[in-house]
Design a protein around this motif. Structure first.
Motif, PDB file in Angstrom:
ATOM      1  N   THR A   2       0.826  -1.202   0.000  1.00 60.06           N
ATOM      2  CA  THR A   2       0.000   0.000   0.000  1.00 60.06           C
ATOM      3  C   THR A   2       0.864   1.258   0.000  1.00 60.06           C
ATOM      4  OG1 THR A   2      -0.077   0.263   2.409  1.00 60.06           O
ATOM      5  CG2 THR A   2      -1.728  -1.218   1.399  1.00 60.06           C
ATOM      6  N   THR A   3       0.223   2.362  -0.231  1.00 62.16           N
ATOM      7  CA  THR A   3       0.918   3.650  -0.193  1.00 62.16           C
ATOM      8  C   THR A   3       1.562   3.862   1.174  1.00 62.16           C
ATOM      9  OG1 THR A   3      -0.640   4.563  -1.785  1.00 62.16           O
ATOM     10  CG2 THR A   3       0.586   6.148  -0.455  1.00 62.16           C
ATOM     11  N   LEU A   4       0.841   3.554   2.245  1.00 65.18           N
ATOM     12  CA  LEU A   4       1.411   3.726   3.583  1.00 65.18           C
ATOM     13  C   LEU A   4       2.594   2.790   3.817  1.00 65.18           C
ATOM     14  CD1 LEU A   4      -1.672   4.287   5.922  1.00 65.18           C
ATOM     15  CD2 LEU A   4       0.051   5.951   5.216  1.00 65.18           C
ATOM     16  N   ALA A   9       8.380   2.349   4.415  1.00 63.91           N
ATOM     17  CA  ALA A   9       9.663   1.786   3.964  1.00 63.91           C
ATOM     18  C   ALA A   9      10.638   2.895   3.569  1.00 63.91           C
ATOM     19  CB  ALA A   9       9.435   0.828   2.796  1.00 63.91           C
ATOM     20  N   THR A  10      10.137   3.918   2.906  1.00 63.56           N
ATOM     21  CA  THR A  10      10.997   5.047   2.530  1.00 63.56           C
ATOM     22  C   THR A  10      11.526   5.742   3.776  1.00 63.56           C
ATOM     23  OG1 THR A  10       9.823   5.387   0.448  1.00 63.56           O
ATOM     24  CG2 THR A  10      11.067   7.263   1.304  1.00 63.56           C
ATOM     25  N   ILE A  11      10.651   5.963   4.746  1.00 67.81           N
ATOM     26  CA  ILE A  11      11.069   6.604   5.993  1.00 67.81           C
ATOM     27  C   ILE A  11      12.136   5.757   6.685  1.00 67.81           C
ATOM     28  CG2 ILE A  11      10.276   7.215   8.321  1.00 67.81           C
ATOM     29  CD1 ILE A  11       7.597   8.105   6.891  1.00 67.81           C
ATOM     30  N   ALA A  12      11.913   4.461   6.757  1.00 70.25           N
ATOM     31  CA  ALA A  12      12.898   3.563   7.379  1.00 70.25           C
ATOM     32  C   ALA A  12      14.236   3.630   6.662  1.00 70.25           C
ATOM     33  CB  ALA A  12      12.371   2.133   7.400  1.00 70.25           C
ATOM     34  N   SER A  13      14.197   3.757   5.354  1.00 70.49           N
ATOM     35  CA  SER A  13      15.451   3.813   4.587  1.00 70.49           C
ATOM     36  C   SER A  13      16.209   5.120   4.814  1.00 70.49           C
ATOM     37  CB  SER A  13      15.178   3.618   3.099  1.00 70.49           C
ATOM     38  OG  SER A  13      14.626   4.796   2.521  1.00 70.49           O
ATOM     39  N   ARG A  14      15.533   6.122   5.328  1.00 71.72           N
ATOM     40  CA  ARG A  14      16.179   7.419   5.582  1.00 71.72           C
ATOM     41  C   ARG A  14      16.857   7.490   6.948  1.00 71.72           C
ATOM     42  NH1 ARG A  14      14.512   7.527   0.889  1.00 71.72           N
ATOM     43  NH2 ARG A  14      13.840   9.388  -0.202  1.00 71.72           N
ATOM     44  N   LYS A  15      16.593   6.502   7.802  1.00 72.97           N
ATOM     45  CA  LYS A  15      17.260   6.477   9.104  1.00 72.97           C
ATOM     46  C   LYS A  15      18.763   6.401   8.874  1.00 72.97           C
ATOM     47  CE  LYS A  15      14.491   4.819  12.782  1.00 72.97           C
ATOM     48  NZ  LYS A  15      14.330   3.784  13.781  1.00 72.97           N
ATOM     49  N   THR A  24      13.299  13.806   5.921  1.00 74.72           N
ATOM     50  CA  THR A  24      13.018  12.731   6.863  1.00 74.72           C
ATOM     51  C   THR A  24      14.229  12.452   7.734  1.00 74.72           C
ATOM     52  OG1 THR A  24      11.423  11.763   5.329  1.00 74.72           O
ATOM     53  CG2 THR A  24      12.278  10.316   7.057  1.00 74.72           C
ATOM     54  N   ALA A  25      15.394  12.363   7.131  1.00 71.96           N
ATOM     55  CA  ALA A  25      16.622  12.129   7.901  1.00 71.96           C
ATOM     56  C   ALA A  25      16.864  13.277   8.875  1.00 71.96           C
ATOM     57  CB  ALA A  25      17.812  11.955   6.962  1.00 71.96           C
ATOM     58  N   LYS A  26      16.569  14.488   8.445  1.00 72.49           N
ATOM     59  CA  LYS A  26      16.746  15.650   9.313  1.00 72.49           C
ATOM     60  C   LYS A  26      15.835  15.554  10.536  1.00 72.49           C
ATOM     61  CE  LYS A  26      17.744  19.914   7.939  1.00 72.49           C
ATOM     62  NZ  LYS A  26      17.673  21.199   7.254  1.00 72.49           N
ATOM     63  N   LEU A  27      14.569  15.193  10.312  1.00 71.45           N
ATOM     64  CA  LEU A  27      13.644  15.020  11.435  1.00 71.45           C
ATOM     65  C   LEU A  27      14.114  13.907  12.374  1.00 71.45           C
ATOM     66  CD1 LEU A  27      10.123  15.247   9.762  1.00 71.45           C
ATOM     67  CD2 LEU A  27      11.069  16.818  11.459  1.00 71.45           C
ATOM     68  N   ASP A  77      11.103   3.272  16.710  1.00 72.24           N
ATOM     69  CA  ASP A  77      11.227   1.884  16.227  1.00 72.24           C
ATOM     70  C   ASP A  77       9.928   1.092  16.363  1.00 72.24           C
ATOM     71  OD1 ASP A  77      13.954   2.137  15.448  1.00 72.24           O
ATOM     72  OD2 ASP A  77      14.533   1.936  17.556  1.00 72.24           O
ATOM     73  N   VAL A  78       8.811   1.749  16.075  1.00 76.03           N
ATOM     74  CA  VAL A  78       7.513   1.074  16.062  1.00 76.03           C
ATOM     75  C   VAL A  78       7.113   0.895  14.599  1.00 76.03           C
ATOM     76  CG1 VAL A  78       5.071   1.224  16.693  1.00 76.03           C
ATOM     77  CG2 VAL A  78       6.829   2.102  18.262  1.00 76.03           C
ATOM     78  N   PRO A  79       7.125  -0.342  14.107  1.00 73.35           N
ATOM     79  CA  PRO A  79       6.790  -0.565  12.702  1.00 73.35           C
ATOM     80  C   PRO A  79       5.298  -0.324  12.427  1.00 73.35           C
ATOM     81  CG  PRO A  79       7.733  -2.557  13.698  1.00 73.35           C
ATOM     82  CD  PRO A  79       7.520  -1.563  14.789  1.00 73.35           C
ATOM     83  N   LEU A  80       5.009   0.154  11.234  1.00 73.61           N
ATOM     84  CA  LEU A  80       3.623   0.321  10.801  1.00 73.61           C
ATOM     85  C   LEU A  80       2.869  -0.992  10.957  1.00 73.61           C
ATOM     86  CD1 LEU A  80       1.298   1.893   9.486  1.00 73.61           C
ATOM     87  CD2 LEU A  80       2.310   1.328   7.260  1.00 73.61           C
ATOM     88  N   ALA A  81       3.525  -2.105  10.703  1.00 70.02           N
ATOM     89  CA  ALA A  81       2.876  -3.418  10.819  1.00 70.02           C
ATOM     90  C   ALA A  81       2.327  -3.641  12.220  1.00 70.02           C
ATOM     91  CB  ALA A  81       3.858  -4.531  10.451  1.00 70.02           C
ATOM     92  N   ASP A  82       2.996  -3.145  13.240  1.00 72.13           N
ATOM     93  CA  ASP A  82       2.505  -3.300  14.610  1.00 72.13           C
ATOM     94  C   ASP A  82       1.220  -2.497  14.820  1.00 72.13           C
ATOM     95  OD1 ASP A  82       4.775  -4.818  14.979  1.00 72.13           O
ATOM     96  OD2 ASP A  82       5.623  -3.544  16.553  1.00 72.13           O
TER      97      ASP A  82
END
Length: 103
Positions: A2-4, A9-15, A24-27, A77-82
């Motif tokens: 899904t879009t979310l 996944a994109t947000i996680a890749s920016r860590k 995102t990395a800045k935040l 570190d709370v995954p969307l899946a949770d």
């Protein structure tokens, strides 16, 4: 996916990415507290647009809220899946009953 899911996944890749090249990395580099503060700001902006009744602005602000919610979750570190699993667990339960079970 899904879009979310893609956004999470994109947000996680920016860590750990360079904060100079990614908002995102800045935040995330500013820590969970700043991510939570930004989420709160965006939520307030969405509330304001909901009260005003401007559908287009509310749609835009709602997208900002979802993005910043996912950033805040990633910062802790709370995954969307949770979160989705929790929603699935609540599916079919009255909101009144679910709320009563938490008290």
């Amino acid at each position: 996916m899904t879009t979310l899911d893609r956004l999470a996944a994109t947000i996680a890749s920016r860590k750990g990415a360079d904060p100079e090249t990614s908002w995102t990395a800045k935040l995330l580099a500013k820590g969970p507290e700043k991510c939570a503060e930004k989420f709160g700001e965006e939520a307030i902006e969405a509330i304001i647009e909901a009260v005003k009744g401007d559908r287009a602005r509310l749609t835009s602000e709602a997208a900002d809220v979802l993005y910043h919610l996912l950033v805040m979750l990633a910062a802790r570190d709370v995954p969307l899946a949770d979160v989705l699993a929790e929603l699935d667990r609540r599916d079919g339960t009255s909101g009144i009953d679910e709320k009563a079970s938490r008290t």
